[in-house]
Design a protein around this motif. Structure first.
Motif, mmCIF file in Angstrom:
data_model
loop_
_atom_site.group_PDB
_atom_site.id
_atom_site.type_symbol
_atom_site.label_atom_id
_atom_site.label_comp_id
_atom_site.label_asym_id
_atom_site.label_seq_id
_atom_site.Cartn_x
_atom_site.Cartn_y
_atom_site.Cartn_z
ATOM 1 N N ILE A 17 -27.197 5.502 -39.440
ATOM 2 C CA ILE A 17 -28.412 5.975 -40.132
ATOM 3 C C ILE A 17 -29.542 6.365 -39.192
ATOM 4 N N VAL A 18 -29.616 5.759 -38.007
ATOM 5 C CA VAL A 18 -30.699 6.109 -37.082
ATOM 6 C C VAL A 18 -30.648 7.580 -36.680
ATOM 7 N N PRO A 19 -29.476 8.136 -36.321
ATOM 8 C CA PRO A 19 -29.449 9.570 -35.987
ATOM 9 C C PRO A 19 -29.788 10.478 -37.171
ATOM 10 N N ARG A 20 -29.828 9.927 -38.368
ATOM 11 C CA ARG A 20 -30.216 10.686 -39.553
ATOM 12 C C ARG A 20 -31.680 10.466 -39.906
ATOM 13 N N GLY A 21 -32.405 9.802 -38.988
ATOM 14 C CA GLY A 21 -33.858 9.716 -39.107
ATOM 15 C C GLY A 21 -34.423 8.408 -39.601
ATOM 16 N N THR A 22 -33.579 7.500 -40.077
ATOM 17 C CA THR A 22 -34.082 6.225 -40.589
ATOM 18 C C THR A 22 -34.285 5.262 -39.428
ATOM 19 N N ILE A 54 -31.354 -3.791 -31.646
ATOM 20 C CA ILE A 54 -30.881 -2.444 -31.948
ATOM 21 C C ILE A 54 -32.088 -1.550 -32.224
ATOM 22 N N PRO A 55 -31.948 -0.227 -32.061
ATOM 23 C CA PRO A 55 -33.076 0.679 -32.295
ATOM 24 C C PRO A 55 -33.281 1.004 -33.777
ATOM 25 N N LEU A 56 -33.230 -0.040 -34.594
ATOM 26 C CA LEU A 56 -33.522 0.050 -36.016
ATOM 27 C C LEU A 56 -34.244 -1.230 -36.381
ATOM 28 N N ASP A 57 -35.431 -1.119 -36.947
ATOM 29 C CA ASP A 57 -36.155 -2.314 -37.373
ATOM 30 C C ASP A 57 -35.629 -2.737 -38.739
ATOM 31 N N VAL A 58 -35.026 -3.918 -38.775
ATOM 32 C CA VAL A 58 -34.429 -4.443 -40.000
ATOM 33 C C VAL A 58 -35.283 -5.605 -40.492
ATOM 34 N N ASP A 101 -34.313 23.760 -44.422
ATOM 35 C CA ASP A 101 -32.999 23.149 -44.196
ATOM 36 C C ASP A 101 -33.107 21.651 -43.885
ATOM 37 N N PHE A 102 -34.176 21.269 -43.228
ATOM 38 C CA PHE A 102 -34.492 19.883 -42.911
ATOM 39 C C PHE A 102 -33.343 19.195 -42.147
ATOM 40 N N ASN A 103 -32.850 19.880 -41.130
ATOM 41 C CA ASN A 103 -31.817 19.290 -40.273
ATOM 42 C C ASN A 103 -32.469 18.414 -39.212
ATOM 43 N N ILE A 104 -31.882 17.256 -38.977
ATOM 44 C CA ILE A 104 -32.412 16.318 -37.991
ATOM 45 C C ILE A 104 -31.865 16.687 -36.613
ATOM 46 N N LEU A 105 -32.747 17.006 -35.685
ATOM 47 C CA LEU A 105 -32.330 17.413 -34.349
ATOM 48 C C LEU A 105 -32.348 16.259 -33.355
ATOM 49 N N LYS A 106 -33.442 15.487 -33.369
ATOM 50 C CA LYS A 106 -33.590 14.360 -32.462
ATOM 51 C C LYS A 106 -34.314 13.221 -33.186
ATOM 52 N N VAL A 107 -34.033 12.003 -32.735
ATOM 53 C CA VAL A 107 -34.712 10.833 -33.284
ATOM 54 C C VAL A 107 -35.173 9.957 -32.126
ATOM 55 N N PHE A 108 -36.438 9.541 -32.191
ATOM 56 C CA PHE A 108 -37.005 8.652 -31.184
ATOM 57 C C PHE A 108 -37.358 7.322 -31.836
ATOM 58 N N LYS A 109 -36.988 6.242 -31.186
ATOM 59 C CA LYS A 109 -37.361 4.898 -31.633
ATOM 60 C C LYS A 109 -38.215 4.259 -30.553
ATOM 61 N N ARG A 110 -39.462 3.981 -30.877
ATOM 62 C CA ARG A 110 -40.419 3.425 -29.913
ATOM 63 C C ARG A 110 -40.426 4.243 -28.621
ATOM 64 N N LYS A 162 -38.165 6.191 -27.293
ATOM 65 C CA LYS A 162 -36.900 6.474 -26.621
ATOM 66 C C LYS A 162 -35.998 7.281 -27.536
ATOM 67 N N MET A 163 -35.374 8.318 -26.992
ATOM 68 C CA MET A 163 -34.498 9.139 -27.822
ATOM 69 C C MET A 163 -33.217 8.363 -28.105
ATOM 70 N N VAL A 164 -32.946 8.126 -29.377
ATOM 71 C CA VAL A 164 -31.802 7.297 -29.775
ATOM 72 C C VAL A 164 -30.795 8.060 -30.635
ATOM 73 N N GLY A 165 -31.118 9.298 -30.991
ATOM 74 C CA GLY A 165 -30.199 10.100 -31.784
ATOM 75 C C GLY A 165 -30.412 11.574 -31.533
ATOM 76 N N GLU A 166 -29.306 12.320 -31.540
ATOM 77 C CA GLU A 166 -29.392 13.769 -31.362
ATOM 78 C C GLU A 166 -28.239 14.424 -32.095
ATOM 79 N N ASP A 167 -28.561 15.444 -32.899
ATOM 80 C CA ASP A 167 -27.549 16.174 -33.663
ATOM 81 C C ASP A 167 -26.655 15.223 -34.466
ATOM 82 N N TYR A 168 -27.286 14.226 -35.076
ATOM 83 C CA TYR A 168 -26.631 13.236 -35.955
ATOM 84 C C TYR A 168 -25.700 12.280 -35.211
ATOM 85 N N ASN A 169 -25.810 12.234 -33.891
ATOM 86 C CA ASN A 169 -25.008 11.314 -33.095
ATOM 87 C C ASN A 169 -25.902 10.244 -32.472
ATOM 88 N N PRO A 170 -25.437 8.995 -32.443
ATOM 89 C CA PRO A 170 -26.237 7.946 -31.808
ATOM 90 C C PRO A 170 -26.195 8.066 -30.292
#
Length: 572
Positions: free
Chosen positions: A92-97, A126-130, A334-343, A345-353
């Motif tokens: 889910i993190v590479p999808r923006g959550t 982990i780079p997801l706050d639970v 289209d709202f495609n997720i390209l990159k995700v940063f957690k605090r 740091k880049m933790v996801g790109e093109d839906y890949n962790p």
């Protein structure tokens, strides 16, 4: 934050010092003012230092792409993904959550506080706050045997944990309204924290009483009127789009500029295939936009609204001092997720962790299948006549109907042979009590085999269905052998199994591997066993055991008529 860190943050924000990282040329979705702001985002030590014109030790030019705050799922059961929290994060993190509010209700019904602690431990680094809402209803009902009984005193040791935000969905709304002392003790335990609701169809004085107790959220609304009634009384509404329950298309019609800030998104229960193919909270955003919602409003519901609802003051927006949870999006159509940063740091790109996870000790949540030795005789259904109460299934529905059917009886026992009448068994698997609930099911469509699972809401005993006692028994034995999970049997041979060794609910394998096995099993169920194509065999089976959804269900204690709120005989 130390004084030196604070000094550096201020210096970077003022433009007097280089940032750790600068995202250049951003189109920032400002959820605080509902506008798009052009500029750079300066990041220091995981926090946003400033927005404007900055330089950094490292710079990434996003070339005018849109930047949103990290998405927040307001209510989710991680267990529905069948993956551990850390593996769930990789999906889910590479999808923006980047933040979730989890209710570990399912694993708690199997493993009690050990299950809750496992969720906390496995989500620690982990780079997801639970964040956790402590399960309020374990067991979920008194009409089945679960693996734990959590009272207020059992939850007390966890209520002050830094990632525990309050009390999870209070499904026992009659207990709230009637002042049940055990329920009130849990509400009082959570005083000053958040309490989630689960009160569909409550109205008038009962709804007032429910909310007056301190319950402030609702994710079970199915109509706009129901949603508006709760908004008027001060509740936050979590608009759900999961695998079984899909309420977004209906409820989004009731969201407007006046009530938008009290509405947020959640998934509740979402299965691997839906996450991997459709997405997570990003799917809620896209679907809301498709239904006509303004993109910035949809992003608000996925970010700042969830943060404000749950008192998470350090996230949900892109502004100085907020944590640098950021999502890079191609465009607002289209709202495609390209990159995700957690605090920062880049933790996801093109839906890949872009991160790995390590295993957590699972000893206290494994070996959860504890059953007595069964024989074919244990599966006998004794009938007084050839008229029996049967659970009738419906296409694409968790509701069932109690119907009377003429069945074949030999020597006072049900025998297979009638068209599409299958036997279902629920075997208590937590304490080895030997409890077995037996019933008959119509419209499942299975021929020549059996299916069994330890995913059986909400107490998660073993549930098995089939058209021969031999295959049902074999399936139950296979479940014990693999330590919990799902299996398909035909002619006393195991066709395929999906082991879920963590409480019989989850695996440490990746979501992709779990999904591959699960899809193969779905194919076998439809292709080789002829299961009704209008139902999901595994989801449908798991809810046949839930004695709170009308009309007729089966638990390890017997056949239960939900409309009459009592156990009934199979025989008429």
């Amino acid at each position: 934050m130390k004084r030196t860190e604070l000094k550096n943050l201020i210096s970077i924000a003022a433009g007097n010092k280089k940032a750790d990282l600068v995202l250049k040329n951003c189109s920032i979705i400002n959820v605080l003012t509902s506008e798009i702001v052009e500029g750079d985002i300066a990041i220091y030590n995981g926090k946003i230092a400033g927005i404007g014109d900055y330089t950094g030790e490292k710079e990434i030019d996003v070339e005018g792409k849109f930047i949103a705050p990290g998405f927040i799922d307001g209510h989710v059961h991680i267990e529905s993904s069948m993956a551990s929290p850390s593996q769930f994060a990789k999906a889910i993190v590479p999808r923006g959550t980047t933040t979730i509010i989890a209710d570990p209700h399912e694993i708690a019904n199997v493993s009690g506080t050990d299950g809750i602690k496992y969720i906390l431990d496995d989500s620690e680094n982990i780079p997801l706050d639970v964040y956790i809402m402590l399960p309020s209803c374990v067991p979920a009902t008194p009409f089945e045997n679960s693996g734990a009984n959590l009272k207020a005193e059992d939850l007390r040791e966890l209520i002050d944990h830094e990632r525990v935000l309050g009390l999870g969905e209070l499904m026992n709304y009659p207990g709230v309204i009637n002042g049940d002392e055990e329920v009130l003790d849990k509400i009082l335990l959570a005083k000053g924290k958040k309490i989630d609701g689960h009160g569909p169809l409550i109205n008038a004085g009962q709804l007032n009483a429910y909310i007056a107790s301190g319950i402030s959220t609702e994710h079970e609304c199915s109509t706009v009127e129901e949603m508006k009634n709760r908004l008027r009384l001060g509740m936050y509404i979590l608009i759900r789009e999961g695998s079984a329950a899909k309420n977004l298309k209906e409820l989004i019609k009731g969201v407007n500029k006046e009530n938008l800030n009290r509405c947020l998104f959640c998934t509740d229960d979402k299965h691997p295939d839906d996450i991997l193919s459709d997405g997570h909270i990003n799917y809620n955003i896209k679907l809301a936009m498709k239904e006509g919602m303004d993109p910035i409003d949809a992003v608000k519901m996925a970010t700042i609204n969830g943060a404000e609802c749950y008192g998470l003051k350090d996230r949900g927006a892109i502004a100085p001092g907020y944590i640098a949870d950021l999502v890079v999006i191609d465009n607002l159509e289209d709202f495609n997720i390209l990159k995700v940063f957690k605090r920062g740091k880049m933790v996801g790109e093109d839906y890949n962790p872009l991160f790995e996870v390590s295993s957590t000790d699972t000893l206290k949540v494994e070996n959860s299948v504890n059953i007595k030795k069964l024989t074919l005789k244990d599966l006998d259904i004794e009938l007084k006549s050839n008229s029996a109460n049967v659970i009738k299934l419906f296409s694409h529905s968790l509701f069932t109907e109690k119907v009377e059917r003429e069945v074949e009886v030999k020597d006072g026992k049900f025998t297979f042979g009638q068209e599409d009448i299958l036997k279902v068994a629920v075997v208590e698997r937590h304490n080895g009590t030997g409890n077995i609930g037996l019933g008959l099911v119509e419209n499942f469509g299975l021929k020549g085999g059996a299916i069994a699972s330890t995913i059986a809401h909400d107490s998660h005993n073993i549930i098995a269905i089939g058209d021969s006692d031999e295959d049902i028994l074999k399936a139950i034995e296979e479940i014990k052998k693999i330590g919990g999970g799902i299996t398909i049997v035909s002619n006393k041979k195991v066709l395929k199994s999906l082991p879920l060794p963590i409480a019989g609910l989850m695996s440490e394998e990746s979501l992709e591997k779990i999904n591959d096995k699960f899809k193969e099993m779905l194919s076998i169920a439809y292709r080789e066993l002829g299961v009704n194509s209008e139902i999901d065999p595994f989801m449908t089976l798991s809810f046949i055991a839930l004695p709170v959804i009308p009309e007729l269900k089966i638990t390890d204690m017997g056949l239960f008529d939900v409309s009459k709120f009592k156990f009934v005989d199979i025989s008429n």
